[in-house]
Design a protein around this motif. Structure first.
Motif, short mmCIF file in Angstrom:
data_model
loop_
_atom_site.label_atom_id
_atom_site.label_comp_id
_atom_site.label_asym_id
_atom_site.label_seq_id
_atom_site.Cartn_x
_atom_site.Cartn_y
_atom_site.Cartn_z
N GLY A 29 -1.84 7.03 -6.50
CA GLY A 29 -1.82 5.62 -7.05
C GLY A 29 -2.43 4.80 -5.95
O GLY A 29 -3.40 3.85 -6.34
N ALA A 30 -2.02 5.05 -4.56
CA ALA A 30 -2.71 4.07 -3.68
C ALA A 30 -4.20 4.34 -3.55
O ALA A 30 -4.91 3.08 -3.41
N VAL A 31 -4.79 5.49 -3.69
CA VAL A 31 -6.17 5.70 -3.68
C VAL A 31 -6.75 4.86 -4.78
O VAL A 31 -8.04 4.31 -4.77
N LEU A 32 -6.24 5.09 -5.92
CA LEU A 32 -6.84 4.75 -7.37
C LEU A 32 -6.78 3.09 -7.29
O LEU A 32 -7.69 2.53 -7.66
N GLY A 33 -5.65 2.61 -6.63
CA GLY A 33 -5.58 1.05 -6.52
C GLY A 33 -7.08 0.56 -5.71
O GLY A 33 -7.52 -0.50 -5.91
N ALA A 34 -7.01 1.33 -4.57
CA ALA A 34 -8.10 0.87 -3.58
C ALA A 34 -9.53 1.06 -4.30
O ALA A 34 -10.43 0.08 -4.20
N LEU A 35 -9.55 2.07 -5.00
CA LEU A 35 -10.82 2.21 -5.87
C LEU A 35 -11.17 1.12 -6.78
O LEU A 35 -12.13 0.73 -7.05
N LEU A 36 -10.16 0.94 -7.44
CA LEU A 36 -10.31 -0.03 -8.66
C LEU A 36 -10.55 -1.58 -8.01
O LEU A 36 -11.24 -2.22 -8.59
N PRO A 76 3.35 2.58 -9.97
CA PRO A 76 3.25 1.34 -9.56
C PRO A 76 3.18 1.06 -8.13
O PRO A 76 2.46 0.26 -7.95
N GLU A 77 4.06 1.71 -7.43
CA GLU A 77 4.40 1.29 -6.13
C GLU A 77 2.83 1.80 -5.11
O GLU A 77 2.63 1.04 -4.42
N GLY A 78 2.60 3.07 -5.54
CA GLY A 78 1.28 3.51 -4.91
C GLY A 78 0.19 2.79 -5.12
O GLY A 78 -0.68 2.34 -4.48
N LEU A 79 0.23 2.29 -6.55
CA LEU A 79 -0.84 1.34 -7.16
C LEU A 79 -0.77 0.05 -6.07
O LEU A 79 -2.09 -0.36 -5.89
N ALA A 80 0.21 -0.55 -6.15
CA ALA A 80 0.42 -1.77 -5.37
C ALA A 80 -0.21 -1.67 -3.85
O ALA A 80 -0.87 -2.41 -3.43
N VAL A 81 0.35 -0.54 -3.30
CA VAL A 81 -0.22 -0.43 -1.88
C VAL A 81 -1.74 -0.37 -1.74
O VAL A 81 -2.27 -0.79 -0.84
N GLY A 82 -2.22 0.56 -2.76
CA GLY A 82 -3.78 0.48 -2.77
C GLY A 82 -4.39 -0.59 -3.11
O GLY A 82 -5.50 -0.89 -2.27
#
Length: 267
Positions: free
Chosen positions: A201-208, A130-136
Motif C-alpha cells: 500500500g505504501a508503494v502504491l500510495g507513493a506511485l499515485l 489504508p495505513e500503508g496507503l497513508a504512509v506512501g
C-alpha cells in the motif's frame, strides 16, 4: 537518486517498518501468558488515538494547506477525499468476505465457505491497507509536493505512529488464533501476514502521488477517510466490547496526544 525514486524508497521503508512492528506485536504469542483483556483494550484505544491524530495532523491539515497553495478552496478536496476514502472502505467491506475480532461477530461480505480464521485474517488485512496507503501518500507528498506543505519529518512521524499502533494490532490478531488451537509459530506467521499489505500500500500510495500530483490534496484526504472508517468501524468497538470503556478511552487520549506531539516535533 531521481525525483521519484527517493519517495518510493522512503515509502517502501516506511511500509516495511510498520509491518515489522506488527510482527513484533504478534510475537507475543511465544510468551507463556496471554496479555490481559484490560491491557489489550487499552492498547487498542491507543492505536485508535494514534490513527485519528495521524489522519488529522499528517494528512488532512497538510492536504488543506496544499489545496490552498494550489488555488483551491481548501475544504473541498478535504471533504470530498475524506468521504470517498470512507465510502471506498465501506464498499470493500461489503464485498470482501471477512469477520471481525469479536468472538460473536457475524461473517460479512459475500458468502463463502472459508474458515473463520481465514476471514479474521482478511478483515485485519483489509484494514491495514489504508495505513500503508497513508504512509506512501505522506512520503510521496513530502518528496514531490511543490508547495512545501508536506514534510519528510511529518511523513516519518506518520510511519512511527502507525508502527506504534500496529503493535497491539499484531497481538490482537495472533492471540485469537492461538486460542483457537493454532500453534504459536503459525499464529505469529498469520499475525504478521495481516500487515504485509502495508509495504504494498505504501508503494502504491507513493506511485499515485507521482502520477496524480494535482490530486494530492484529495489523495491525502482519501487516506485519512479510509483510516477513520477503520477506527470507528473496527478498532474502537473492539476496544470497548468487554466493558473496558474507560481504559480504552484513556488509551485513545494518550495515543492522540503522542501522535500530535510526534507530528509537531518531527514535522
Amino acid at each position: 537518486m531521481g525525483a521519484m525514486e527517493a519517495p518510493l524508497l522512503y515509502a517502501l521503508l516506511g511500509g516495511l517498518f510498520t509491518w515489522g512492528l506488527t510482527a513484533v506485536g504478534a510475537a507475543s504469542v511465544f510468551f507463556a501468558r496471554e496479555p490481559s483483556r484490560k491491557l489489550l483494550d487499552t492498547l487498542l484505544g491507543f492505536a485508535a488515538g494514534v490513527m485519528l491524530a495521524a489522519s488529522v495532523f499528517s494528512l488532512l491539515l497538510p492536504g488543506m494547506e496544499m489545496a490552498k497553495a494550489q488555488g483551491m478552496v481548501p475544504w473541498v478536496p478535504a471533504v470530498v477525499g475524506f468521504l470517498l476514502g470512507g465510502g471506498l472502505l465501506r464498499l470493500i467491506d461489503r464485498l470482501l468476505p471477512h469477520v471481525h475480532l469479536d468472538p460473536g461477530a457475524r461473517e460479512e461480505g459475500l458468502h463463502t465457505s472459508w474458515r473463520r480464521t481465514t476471514l479474521l485474517i482478511l478483515a485485519i488485512t483489509l484494514h491495514n491497507f489504508p495505513e500503508g496507503l497513508a504512509v506512501g501518500v505522506a512520503f510521496g507528498a513530502a518528496g514531490l509536493d511543490p508547495t512545501g506543505a508536506a514534510t519528510l519529518g511529518g511523513a516519518i512521524a506518520l510511519a512511527v505512529g502507525i508502527g506504534l499502533q500496529n503493535l497491539p494490532e499484531g497481538l490482537a490478531v495472533a492471540w485469537p488464533l492461538r486460542r483457537a488451537g493454532i500453534g504459536a509459530g503459525l499464529a505469529w506467521f498469520y499475525g504478521q501476514l495481516s500487515a504485509i499489505v502495508e509495504p504494498v500500500g505504501a508503494v502504491l500510495g507513493a506511485l499515485l502521488v507521482g502520477e496524480m500530483l494535482v490530486l494530492l490534496p484529495y489523495l491525502m484526504a482519501l487516506a485519512a477517510g479510509a483510516m477513520v472508517f477503520v477506527i470507528v468501524e473496527e478498532v474502537i468497538p473492539e476496544s470497548q466490547a468487554e466493558g473496558n470503556g474507560d481504559l480504552s478511552t484513556f488509551g485513545v487520549m494518550v495515543g492522540f496526544a503522542l501522535m500530535m506531539a510526534l507530528d509537531v516535533a518531527l514535522g
